[in-house]
Write a protein that holds these residues in place. Sequence first.
Motif, PDB file in Angstrom:
ATOM      1  N   ARG A  15       0.891  -1.311  -0.002  1.00  0.00           N
ATOM      2  CA  ARG A  15      -0.062   0.121   0.033  1.00  0.00           C
ATOM      3  C   ARG A  15       0.881   1.189  -0.055  1.00  0.00           C
ATOM      4  N   HIS A  16       1.934   1.324   0.897  1.00  0.00           N
ATOM      5  CA  HIS A  16       2.916   2.404   1.165  1.00  0.00           C
ATOM      6  C   HIS A  16       3.468   2.758  -0.344  1.00  0.00           C
ATOM      7  N   ALA A  17       4.117   1.580  -1.084  1.00  0.00           N
ATOM      8  CA  ALA A  17       4.336   1.920  -2.390  1.00  0.00           C
ATOM      9  C   ALA A  17       3.676   2.317  -3.393  1.00  0.00           C
ATOM     10  N   LEU A  18       2.194   1.563  -3.602  1.00  0.00           N
ATOM     11  CA  LEU A  18       1.226   2.152  -4.571  1.00  0.00           C
ATOM     12  C   LEU A  18       0.686   3.594  -4.212  1.00  0.00           C
ATOM     13  N   LEU A  19       0.590   3.973  -3.014  1.00  0.00           N
ATOM     14  CA  LEU A  19       0.249   5.364  -2.620  1.00  0.00           C
ATOM     15  C   LEU A  19       1.350   6.470  -3.333  1.00  0.00           C
ATOM     16  N   LEU A  20       2.526   5.997  -2.981  1.00  0.00           N
ATOM     17  CA  LEU A  20       3.715   6.765  -3.434  1.00  0.00           C
ATOM     18  C   LEU A  20       3.540   6.892  -4.982  1.00  0.00           C
ATOM     19  N   LEU A  21       3.619   5.727  -5.807  1.00  0.00           N
ATOM     20  CA  LEU A  21       3.336   5.687  -7.128  1.00  0.00           C
ATOM     21  C   LEU A  21       2.052   6.278  -7.720  1.00  0.00           C
ATOM     22  N   GLY A  22       0.974   6.235  -7.063  1.00  0.00           N
ATOM     23  CA  GLY A  22      -0.269   7.079  -7.288  1.00  0.00           C
ATOM     24  C   GLY A  22      -0.870   6.592  -8.798  1.00  0.00           C
ATOM     25  N   ALA A  23      -0.751   5.324  -9.194  1.00  0.00           N
ATOM     26  CA  ALA A  23      -1.096   4.981 -10.388  1.00  0.00           C
ATOM     27  C   ALA A  23      -1.056   3.349 -10.473  1.00  0.00           C
ATOM     28  N   PRO A  24      -2.002   2.634 -11.219  1.00  0.00           N
ATOM     29  CA  PRO A  24      -1.402   1.226 -11.338  1.00  0.00           C
ATOM     30  C   PRO A  24      -0.045   0.966 -11.928  1.00  0.00           C
ATOM     31  N   ALA A  25       0.339   0.005 -11.372  1.00  0.00           N
ATOM     32  CA  ALA A  25       1.751  -0.260 -11.478  1.00  0.00           C
ATOM     33  C   ALA A  25       2.097  -1.993 -11.518  1.00  0.00           C
ATOM     34  N   ALA A  26       3.332  -2.043 -12.189  1.00  0.00           N
ATOM     35  CA  ALA A  26       3.579  -3.463 -12.207  1.00  0.00           C
ATOM     36  C   ALA A  26       4.140  -3.972 -11.039  1.00  0.00           C
ATOM     37  N   PRO A  27       3.813  -5.010 -10.603  1.00  0.00           N
ATOM     38  CA  PRO A  27       4.335  -5.833  -9.227  1.00  0.00           C
ATOM     39  C   PRO A  27       5.810  -5.472  -8.958  1.00  0.00           C
ATOM     40  N   ARG A  28       6.520  -5.584 -10.094  1.00  0.00           N
ATOM     41  CA  ARG A  28       8.174  -5.605  -9.910  1.00  0.00           C
ATOM     42  C   ARG A  28       8.331  -3.981  -9.479  1.00  0.00           C
ATOM     43  N   LEU A  29       7.546  -3.049  -9.953  1.00  0.00           N
ATOM     44  CA  LEU A  29       8.028  -1.514  -9.652  1.00  0.00           C
ATOM     45  C   LEU A  29       7.378  -1.460  -8.282  1.00  0.00           C
ATOM     46  N   VAL A  30       6.224  -1.951  -7.866  1.00  0.00           N
ATOM     47  CA  VAL A  30       5.834  -2.042  -6.412  1.00  0.00           C
ATOM     48  C   VAL A  30       6.921  -2.628  -5.562  1.00  0.00           C
ATOM     49  N   VAL A  31       7.541  -3.434  -5.731  1.00  0.00           N
ATOM     50  CA  VAL A  31       8.824  -4.069  -4.782  1.00  0.00           C
ATOM     51  C   VAL A  31       9.746  -3.050  -5.083  1.00  0.00           C
ATOM     52  N   ASP A  32      10.316  -2.943  -5.965  1.00  0.00           N
ATOM     53  CA  ASP A  32      11.491  -2.088  -6.141  1.00  0.00           C
ATOM     54  C   ASP A  32      11.317  -0.701  -5.563  1.00  0.00           C
ATOM     55  N   VAL A  33      10.201   0.042  -5.597  1.00  0.00           N
ATOM     56  CA  VAL A  33      10.013   0.972  -4.902  1.00  0.00           C
ATOM     57  C   VAL A  33       9.819   0.927  -3.280  1.00  0.00           C
ATOM     58  N   HIS A  34       9.115  -0.062  -2.991  1.00  0.00           N
ATOM     59  CA  HIS A  34       9.395  -0.198  -1.570  1.00  0.00           C
ATOM     60  C   HIS A  34      10.631  -0.581  -1.045  1.00  0.00           C
ATOM     61  N   SER A  35      11.379  -1.498  -1.650  1.00  0.00           N
ATOM     62  CA  SER A  35      12.702  -2.018  -1.375  1.00  0.00           C
ATOM     63  C   SER A  35      13.528  -0.701  -1.294  1.00  0.00           C
ATOM     64  N   ALA A  36      13.671   0.023  -2.191  1.00  0.00           N
ATOM     65  CA  ALA A  36      14.454   1.397  -2.382  1.00  0.00           C
ATOM     66  C   ALA A  36      14.131   2.451  -1.137  1.00  0.00           C
ATOM     67  N   LEU A  37      12.827   2.700  -1.091  1.00  0.00           N
ATOM     68  CA  LEU A  37      12.269   3.755  -0.100  1.00  0.00           C
ATOM     69  C   LEU A  37      11.689   3.621   1.244  1.00  0.00           C
ATOM     70  N   PHE A  38      11.394   2.433   1.441  1.00  0.00           N
ATOM     71  CA  PHE A  38      10.639   2.230   2.944  1.00  0.00           C
ATOM     72  C   PHE A  38      11.414   1.035   3.396  1.00  0.00           C
ATOM     73  N   ASP A  39      11.219   0.744   4.648  1.00  0.00           N
ATOM     74  CA  ASP A  39      11.530  -0.460   5.547  1.00  0.00           C
ATOM     75  C   ASP A  39      10.627  -1.485   5.376  1.00  0.00           C
ATOM     76  N   GLY A  40      11.180  -2.602   5.255  1.00  0.00           N
ATOM     77  CA  GLY A  40      10.328  -3.841   5.018  1.00  0.00           C
ATOM     78  C   GLY A  40      10.993  -4.882   4.185  1.00  0.00           C
ATOM     79  N   ASP A  41      10.304  -5.941   4.034  1.00  0.00           N
ATOM     80  CA  ASP A  41      10.600  -7.148   3.184  1.00  0.00           C
ATOM     81  C   ASP A  41       9.529  -7.410   2.178  1.00  0.00           C
ATOM     82  N   LEU A  42       9.151  -6.643   1.335  1.00  0.00           N
ATOM     83  CA  LEU A  42       8.223  -7.064   0.539  1.00  0.00           C
ATOM     84  C   LEU A  42       8.920  -7.742  -0.725  1.00  0.00           C
ATOM     85  N   SER A  43       8.107  -8.860  -1.047  1.00  0.00           N
ATOM     86  CA  SER A  43       8.907  -9.596  -2.367  1.00  0.00           C
ATOM     87  C   SER A  43       7.958  -9.919  -3.315  1.00  0.00           C
TER      88      SER A  43
END
Length: 190
Positions: A15-43
Amino acid sequence: MNGPITLPATAEQARHALLLLGAPAAPRLVVDVHSALFDGDLSMPALAALRRDPASGLAAALRPDLTAAPGLVTLAEWPLELRIVTPAARRAGALTAVVRVAEFVAARPGAGRAAHLLLRSLAEDVPQGWEAADLADAARAALASPELVAALAEEEPVRVEAAARAASLPAAQQLTGAPAVPSQRGGELG
């Protein structure tokens, strides 16, 4: 003494990653955004499992025919108009996501290597993104291009009509898309 560190649940990380992206996104982008910018272990496997769970808060992006758009994930809370993807809307959403991520990274003076590598990969999809002094400005310029603006205007009636039809679907199908209708084979009845 330090207490245990509690990471957000997997659904909250997506949810954090998608809220930042603000648009439908590829799952790989969601995981990459979260991994680069937030704490967590989204895979990717965890995100794939979430996409199958109706209680996760994730939903499918929808095509104008109201079937699920393969390879895109959205938030269930987003309005149907945002979850309907057409070619120009998908391009505009991707550029908007670049603006949002670039501004987020710029606002974090301590952004690390992972954030800068993410921006570098996002720059590949922005005209003159690699050479741009400011990636957000380059993405904004691409968003304002006459070609994209015209394509969005042309697609708008299709998206509005699709969103109206989607609103009449049962709630579960609004999240997952309508089942595809099989094509009819054969010819005329004799």
